[in-house]
Structure formats: C-alpha cells, structure tokens
Design a protein around this motif. Structure first.
Motif, PDB file in Angstrom:
ATOM      1  N   LEU A   4      34.354  32.897  39.373  1.00 35.95           N
ATOM      2  CA  LEU A   4      34.902  34.338  39.747  1.00 35.95           C
ATOM      3  C   LEU A   4      34.730  34.184  41.274  1.00 35.95           C
ATOM      4  N   GLY A   5      35.218  34.514  42.298  1.00 36.87           N
ATOM      5  CA  GLY A   5      34.057  34.716  43.632  1.00 36.87           C
ATOM      6  C   GLY A   5      34.000  35.441  43.926  1.00 36.87           C
ATOM      7  N   GLY A   6      33.469  35.207  45.853  1.00 39.57           N
ATOM      8  CA  GLY A   6      34.462  36.319  46.204  1.00 39.57           C
ATOM      9  C   GLY A   6      32.534  36.922  46.924  1.00 39.57           C
ATOM     10  N   THR A   7      31.773  35.895  47.163  1.00 36.29           N
ATOM     11  CA  THR A   7      30.108  36.498  47.786  1.00 36.29           C
ATOM     12  C   THR A   7      29.847  35.171  48.363  1.00 36.29           C
ATOM     13  N   THR A  28      38.106  28.198  42.532  1.00 35.92           N
ATOM     14  CA  THR A  28      37.197  29.426  42.549  1.00 35.92           C
ATOM     15  C   THR A  28      37.933  30.312  43.223  1.00 35.92           C
ATOM     16  N   SER A  29      37.865  31.351  41.736  1.00 39.37           N
ATOM     17  CA  SER A  29      39.121  32.595  42.430  1.00 39.37           C
ATOM     18  C   SER A  29      38.796  33.959  43.263  1.00 39.37           C
ATOM     19  N   LEU A  30      39.322  33.773  44.150  1.00 46.24           N
ATOM     20  CA  LEU A  30      39.000  35.155  45.065  1.00 46.24           C
ATOM     21  C   LEU A  30      40.048  36.453  44.101  1.00 46.24           C
ATOM     22  N   GLY A  32      41.585  38.234  47.218  1.00 49.88           N
ATOM     23  CA  GLY A  32      42.164  38.083  48.485  1.00 49.88           C
ATOM     24  C   GLY A  32      41.038  39.790  49.638  1.00 49.88           C
ATOM     25  N   ARG A  33      40.595  39.709  49.334  1.00 56.12           N
ATOM     26  CA  ARG A  33      40.231  40.932  49.810  1.00 56.12           C
ATOM     27  C   ARG A  33      39.932  41.096  51.009  1.00 56.12           C
ATOM     28  N   THR A  34      39.041  40.279  51.336  1.00 60.26           N
ATOM     29  CA  THR A  34      38.929  39.285  53.262  1.00 60.26           C
ATOM     30  C   THR A  34      39.934  38.608  53.730  1.00 60.26           C
ATOM     31  N   ILE A  46      44.586  33.087  45.068  1.00 58.43           N
ATOM     32  CA  ILE A  46      43.754  34.418  45.482  1.00 58.43           C
ATOM     33  C   ILE A  46      44.645  34.894  44.877  1.00 58.43           C
ATOM     34  N   GLY A  47      44.253  36.382  44.767  1.00 57.79           N
ATOM     35  CA  GLY A  47      44.829  37.460  43.940  1.00 57.79           C
ATOM     36  C   GLY A  47      44.152  37.813  42.850  1.00 57.79           C
ATOM     37  N   GLY A  48      44.699  38.851  41.944  1.00 55.96           N
ATOM     38  CA  GLY A  48      44.077  39.026  40.655  1.00 55.96           C
ATOM     39  C   GLY A  48      45.645  38.540  40.030  1.00 55.96           C
ATOM     40  N   PHE A  49      44.732  38.419  38.109  1.00 54.16           N
ATOM     41  CA  PHE A  49      45.723  37.657  37.532  1.00 54.16           C
ATOM     42  C   PHE A  49      46.166  38.461  36.317  1.00 54.16           C
ATOM     43  N   GLY A  50      46.239  39.721  36.841  1.00 50.48           N
ATOM     44  CA  GLY A  50      46.938  40.484  36.155  1.00 50.48           C
ATOM     45  C   GLY A  50      46.668  41.153  34.670  1.00 50.48           C
ATOM     46  N   GLY A  51      44.652  41.477  35.310  1.00 54.37           N
ATOM     47  CA  GLY A  51      43.709  41.977  33.885  1.00 54.37           C
ATOM     48  C   GLY A  51      43.893  41.171  33.011  1.00 54.37           C
ATOM     49  N   VAL A  52      43.451  41.945  31.287  1.00 56.18           N
ATOM     50  CA  VAL A  52      43.106  40.889  30.501  1.00 56.18           C
ATOM     51  C   VAL A  52      43.912  40.099  30.122  1.00 56.18           C
ATOM     52  N   THR A  71      30.957  37.106  40.803  1.00 54.38           N
ATOM     53  CA  THR A  71      31.631  38.160  41.655  1.00 54.38           C
ATOM     54  C   THR A  71      30.195  38.740  42.378  1.00 54.38           C
ATOM     55  N   HIS A  72      30.270  39.464  42.834  1.00 53.65           N
ATOM     56  CA  HIS A  72      30.266  40.898  43.352  1.00 53.65           C
ATOM     57  C   HIS A  72      28.881  41.778  42.084  1.00 53.65           C
ATOM     58  N   PRO A  73      27.720  41.987  42.964  1.00 56.56           N
ATOM     59  CA  PRO A  73      27.294  42.928  41.198  1.00 56.56           C
ATOM     60  C   PRO A  73      28.181  44.387  41.236  1.00 56.56           C
ATOM     61  N   CYS A  74      28.406  45.734  41.641  1.00 55.49           N
ATOM     62  CA  CYS A  74      29.479  45.721  42.489  1.00 55.49           C
ATOM     63  C   CYS A  74      30.491  46.204  42.125  1.00 55.49           C
ATOM     64  N   ALA A  75      31.378  44.813  41.516  1.00 56.73           N
ATOM     65  CA  ALA A  75      32.607  44.804  41.166  1.00 56.73           C
ATOM     66  C   ALA A  75      32.449  44.505  40.029  1.00 56.73           C
ATOM     67  N   GLY A  76      33.058  45.392  38.978  1.00 56.50           N
ATOM     68  CA  GLY A  76      32.996  45.827  37.679  1.00 56.50           C
ATOM     69  C   GLY A  76      33.866  45.591  37.263  1.00 56.50           C
ATOM     70  N   GLN A  77      35.257  45.840  37.670  1.00 60.02           N
ATOM     71  CA  GLN A  77      36.382  45.516  36.389  1.00 60.02           C
ATOM     72  C   GLN A  77      36.669  43.629  35.885  1.00 60.02           C
ATOM     73  N   ILE A  78      36.205  43.627  37.162  1.00 57.53           N
ATOM     74  CA  ILE A  78      36.315  41.957  36.776  1.00 57.53           C
ATOM     75  C   ILE A  78      35.672  40.778  35.741  1.00 57.53           C
ATOM     76  N   LYS A  79      34.261  41.711  36.596  1.00 58.90           N
ATOM     77  CA  LYS A  79      33.449  40.762  35.257  1.00 58.90           C
ATOM     78  C   LYS A  79      33.684  41.500  33.483  1.00 58.90           C
ATOM     79  N   THR A 192      25.250  53.136  50.949  1.00 58.07           N
ATOM     80  CA  THR A 192      25.003  50.905  50.780  1.00 58.07           C
ATOM     81  C   THR A 192      25.203  51.268  49.005  1.00 58.07           C
ATOM     82  N   LYS A 193      25.614  50.359  48.759  1.00 58.62           N
ATOM     83  CA  LYS A 193      25.753  50.346  47.074  1.00 58.62           C
ATOM     84  C   LYS A 193      24.566  49.131  46.999  1.00 58.62           C
ATOM     85  N   ASN A 194      23.854  49.331  45.832  1.00 64.69           N
ATOM     86  CA  ASN A 194      22.562  48.727  45.435  1.00 64.69           C
ATOM     87  C   ASN A 194      23.244  47.029  45.213  1.00 64.69           C
TER      88      ASN A 194
HETATM   89  P1  NAP Z   1      36.952  44.436  40.693  1.00 65.57           P
HETATM   90  O1  NAP Z   1      37.241  45.972  41.146  1.00 65.57           O
HETATM   91  O2  NAP Z   1      35.775  44.393  40.042  1.00 65.57           O
HETATM   92  O3  NAP Z   1      38.354  44.046  40.383  1.00 65.57           O
HETATM   93  C1  NAP Z   1      39.178  45.152  40.819  1.00 65.57           C
HETATM   94  C2  NAP Z   1      40.538  43.969  40.348  1.00 65.57           C
HETATM   95  O4  NAP Z   1      40.414  42.744  41.752  1.00 65.57           O
HETATM   96  C3  NAP Z   1      40.020  42.786  39.189  1.00 65.57           C
HETATM   97  O5  NAP Z   1      40.714  43.924  37.787  1.00 65.57           O
HETATM   98  C4  NAP Z   1      41.147  42.229  39.355  1.00 65.57           C
HETATM   99  O6  NAP Z   1      42.523  42.288  39.536  1.00 65.57           O
HETATM  100  C5  NAP Z   1      41.010  41.592  40.894  1.00 65.57           C
HETATM  101  N1  NAP Z   1      39.925  40.834  41.458  1.00 65.57           N
HETATM  102  C6  NAP Z   1      38.909  41.291  41.463  1.00 65.57           C
HETATM  103  N2  NAP Z   1      37.455  40.526  41.573  1.00 65.57           N
HETATM  104  C7  NAP Z   1      38.864  39.333  41.696  1.00 65.57           C
HETATM  105  C8  NAP Z   1      38.466  37.488  41.837  1.00 65.57           C
HETATM  106  N3  NAP Z   1      37.745  36.420  42.068  1.00 65.57           N
HETATM  107  N4  NAP Z   1      39.762  36.803  41.492  1.00 65.57           N
HETATM  108  C9  NAP Z   1      40.508  37.137  40.825  1.00 65.57           C
HETATM  109  N5  NAP Z   1      40.646  38.147  40.865  1.00 65.57           N
HETATM  110  C10 NAP Z   1      40.055  39.433  41.660  1.00 65.57           C
HETATM  111  O7  NAP Z   1      36.280  44.077  42.025  1.00 65.57           O
HETATM  112  P2  NAP Z   1      36.297  44.536  43.753  1.00 65.57           P
HETATM  113  O8  NAP Z   1      34.807  45.188  43.782  1.00 65.57           O
HETATM  114  O9  NAP Z   1      37.517  44.942  44.414  1.00 65.57           O
HETATM  115  O10 NAP Z   1      35.884  43.597  44.103  1.00 65.57           O
HETATM  116  C11 NAP Z   1      37.084  42.540  44.857  1.00 65.57           C
HETATM  117  C12 NAP Z   1      35.638  40.588  45.175  1.00 65.57           C
HETATM  118  O11 NAP Z   1      35.566  41.537  46.359  1.00 65.57           O
HETATM  119  C13 NAP Z   1      34.996  40.503  44.015  1.00 65.57           C
HETATM  120  O12 NAP Z   1      35.801  39.748  43.637  1.00 65.57           O
HETATM  121  C14 NAP Z   1      34.210  40.814  44.383  1.00 65.57           C
HETATM  122  O13 NAP Z   1      33.371  39.362  44.003  1.00 65.57           O
HETATM  123  C15 NAP Z   1      34.114  40.801  45.545  1.00 65.57           C
HETATM  124  N6  NAP Z   1      33.377  41.982  46.182  1.00 65.57           N
HETATM  125  C16 NAP Z   1      32.419  42.879  46.226  1.00 65.57           C
HETATM  126  C17 NAP Z   1      32.649  43.621  46.980  1.00 65.57           C
HETATM  127  C18 NAP Z   1      31.942  45.317  46.423  1.00 65.57           C
HETATM  128  O14 NAP Z   1      31.080  45.910  46.585  1.00 65.57           O
HETATM  129  N7  NAP Z   1      32.798  45.878  45.315  1.00 65.57           N
HETATM  130  C19 NAP Z   1      31.560  43.920  47.884  1.00 65.57           C
HETATM  131  C20 NAP Z   1      31.332  42.210  48.652  1.00 65.57           C
HETATM  132  C21 NAP Z   1      32.195  41.248  47.590  1.00 65.57           C
HETATM  133  P3  NAP Z   1      43.151  41.375  38.041  1.00 65.57           P
HETATM  134  O15 NAP Z   1      43.586  42.821  37.167  1.00 65.57           O
HETATM  135  O16 NAP Z   1      44.589  41.974  38.593  1.00 65.57           O
HETATM  136  O17 NAP Z   1      42.630  40.047  37.768  1.00 65.57           O
END
Ligand code: NAP
Length: 260
Positions: A4-7, A28-30, A32-34, A46-52, A71-79, A192-194
């Motif tokens: 689970l990536g995005g970092t 690697t799963s992203l 799709g934010r960038t 790329i893209g969400g999975f549809g929750g748990v 995933t990013h430390p501030c991405a709480g839901q995906i963890k 900023t976020k921590n």
């Molecule tokens: P989040 O609130 O934890 O997740 C929201 C939803 O986005 C999840 O429920 C999931 O959707 C989908 N998701 C998140 N990460 C995913 C992944 N790696 N692969 C597939 N689906 C993912 O996350 P967020 O804060 O929006 O961050 C989204 C992504 O950006 C993360 O992957 C994170 O690593 C990256 N990122 C976040 C931050 C930040 O500050 N939050 C900063 C830099 C990078 P479903 O429920 O549909 O599966």
C-alpha cells in the motif's frame, strides 16, 4: 505481495525489495491522488478498493500472500481498513510508520487533532500563512478572508482559495530553500501535518530559526498491527517471510488450517 503506497518510502521499499527477492510478484496500490506518481518497479494498481470488504475480496481474488502498508502516516482510514481486511482474508499485515517529528524546547508548536481545528488554533498574529497540508485538504481555509496563504502542493489544489498563491513542488526541500521561501513571502505562521521523515523536515527547522509558530496536525491512531519504523526493518521482515525463515512470526498460507 501487496504494497500500500503513495509515499516516497513505498517507492524506495519496492526498489530494494525487488533487488533482494526478484522472484516475488509485487503489486503497489495507489489511491490515485497524484496525477504523475513517482516511478515504481513491479505492477501498479490505482484507486480505492471499496472499503474493508472490497480490500478483503481483492486479497483473496489476487492470491496475495503478504501486505505491507507504507502509506503516509496521516492516511488513517486505509490503515484501519487494511488491518481489518487482512484479518478477514487471513493475510499477514505489516505496518511501516516513520517516527513523528518531536518539538525542540524552543519550537513554537500549536498541536491540533485534525485539519478542521486549524483555523481556530491559528495565533492572533497570523496574517501570511504557509500551508503544506496537501491540495485535497484546503476546505477549512476557504472562508478566512483576513488571511493570505502560500499553498505548496504536488498537483494543483482541488478548490480555489481566495487570497492565496500556489507553488507546485515535490520535496525533498533544503533548509536554504525553505528559509528563502518563508522570508521572500513574509510568512508569519506555518501549517503542516506531522509527517515525520527527512524530506519535508527543513520547514520545521526553518520555522525554528525564524521563531515562527507552527500549527501542526497530529497523526490519526494506528491499528494494533505489527509495526516497524524503519525501511530496513520492514525489508528484513518481509524478505525473511518470503524466504521462509522459520524465525519470523508470520503464518504462511500453507501453514494455515484447511478452510482458512
Ligand atoms: P485515507 O484517508 O487513509 O484513505 C481514504 C481512502 O482512500 C481509503 O479508504 C481507500 O479507499 C483509499 N486509499 C488510500 N490509500 C490507498 C492506497 N494506497 N491504495 C488504494 N486505495 C487507497 O488516505 P488519504 O489521507 O486520503 O491518502 C491517500 C493516499 O495518499 C495514501 O495512499 C497516502 O499514502 C497518500 N498520501 C497521503 C498524505 C496525507 O497527508 N494523508 C500525504 C502524502 C501521501 P477505499 O476505502 O475505497 O479502499
């Protein structure tokens, strides 16, 4: 293995893992934010999975043996989702989370629990604010006409903030660059976020040197999962799992009781 990536950490992890275990298929799963993610070895989805339930179904359907969450430390839901989905699908889950930044005694930090709490936590002296919380986290700053914002993000913001200037840039940033940016724009407050890590830490040091207040959004809670705080430790654990090292504590699929 599902990463689970995005970092940037996920990019480095995959690169090093592939060179140590080239026989393992890595996806690697992203989210799709960038618009233009960094180059990744192996497959990318790329893209969400549809929750748990969606993620649990994906793990089973794809035959994933191991999930490592970078995933990013501030991405709480995906963890939280990944931890639960792995339990449902009986797949081992390892969480990497780099240590949070800690304040120096001279730092003027104002900690808040969530982004929505930032506007009311801004010091009364705030006029020109440097915002580095991400382009999709700007809604709380939409109706603050008495403030001017310098917004830095990788891609253009999803909403328009009046009284602002946007800089599109991706770290790492040096201390010299951050000092110059803050002084050039006469910034008096940083938000900023921590995030932790080195890539964006220079702004914290720059704030310290310029004696600026920093409103810092704390991290969401982590699920009760096996946790590592360095990439080396993550690599060691995952490599030993795939090499079948008996000393690791993970249950391989072949070890599981029938029906699991
Ligand atoms: P989040 O609130 O934890 O997740 C929201 C939803 O986005 C999840 O429920 C999931 O959707 C989908 N998701 C998140 N990460 C995913 C992944 N790696 N692969 C597939 N689906 C993912 O996350 P967020 O804060 O929006 O961050 C989204 C992504 O950006 C993360 O992957 C994170 O690593 C990256 N990122 C976040 C931050 C930040 O500050 N939050 C900063 C830099 C990078 P479903 O429920 O549909 O599966």
């Amino acid at each position: 293995m599902l990463v689970l990536g995005g970092t940037g950490d996920a990019v480095k992890f995959v690169q090093q893992f592939v060179s140590r275990c080239p026989q393992v298929e890595v996806i690697t799963s992203l989210a799709g934010r960038t618009a233009q993610p960094q180059n990744l070895q192996g497959k990318v989805r790329i893209g969400g999975f549809g929750g748990v339930p969606g993620l649990a179904e994906y793990l089973v359907a794809t035959g994933i043996d191991f999930v490592v969450d970078l995933t990013h430390p501030c991405a709480g839901q995906i963890k939280q989702n990944a931890f639960l989905a792995c339990q449902i699908a009986c797949v081992p889950y390892l969480l990497f989370c780099r240590p949070a930044w800690e304040p120096d005694p001279t730092d003027r930090w104002i900690p808040v629990d969530c982004l929505e709490a930032v506007p009311s936590a801004l010091p009364s002296t705030a006029q020109r604010v440097f915002l580095t919380t991400g382009r999709q986290n700007l809604a709380p700053f939409q109706n603050l006409p008495h403030l001017w914002f310098l917004i830095r993000s990788v891609d253009p913001p999803t909403i328009d903030i009046p009284n602002s200037e946007v800089i599109l840039d991706r770290g790492p940033f040096t201390l010299e660059e951050e000092l110059a940016l803050l002084q050039e724009h006469r910034i008096d407050t940083i938000v900023t976020k921590n995030s932790g890590g080195d890539a964006t830490y220079a702004k914290i040091v720059a704030a310290r040197q310029l004696n600026l207040p920093v409103v810092i959004v704390q991290r969401p809670p982590l699920p009760p999962a096996p946790l590592v705080t360095t990439l080396e430790a993550a690599l060691d654990q995952v490599v030993s799992f795939f090499r079948g090292d008996c000393s690791n504590s993970y249950t391989r699929k072949t070890d599981r009781a029938p029906g699991h």
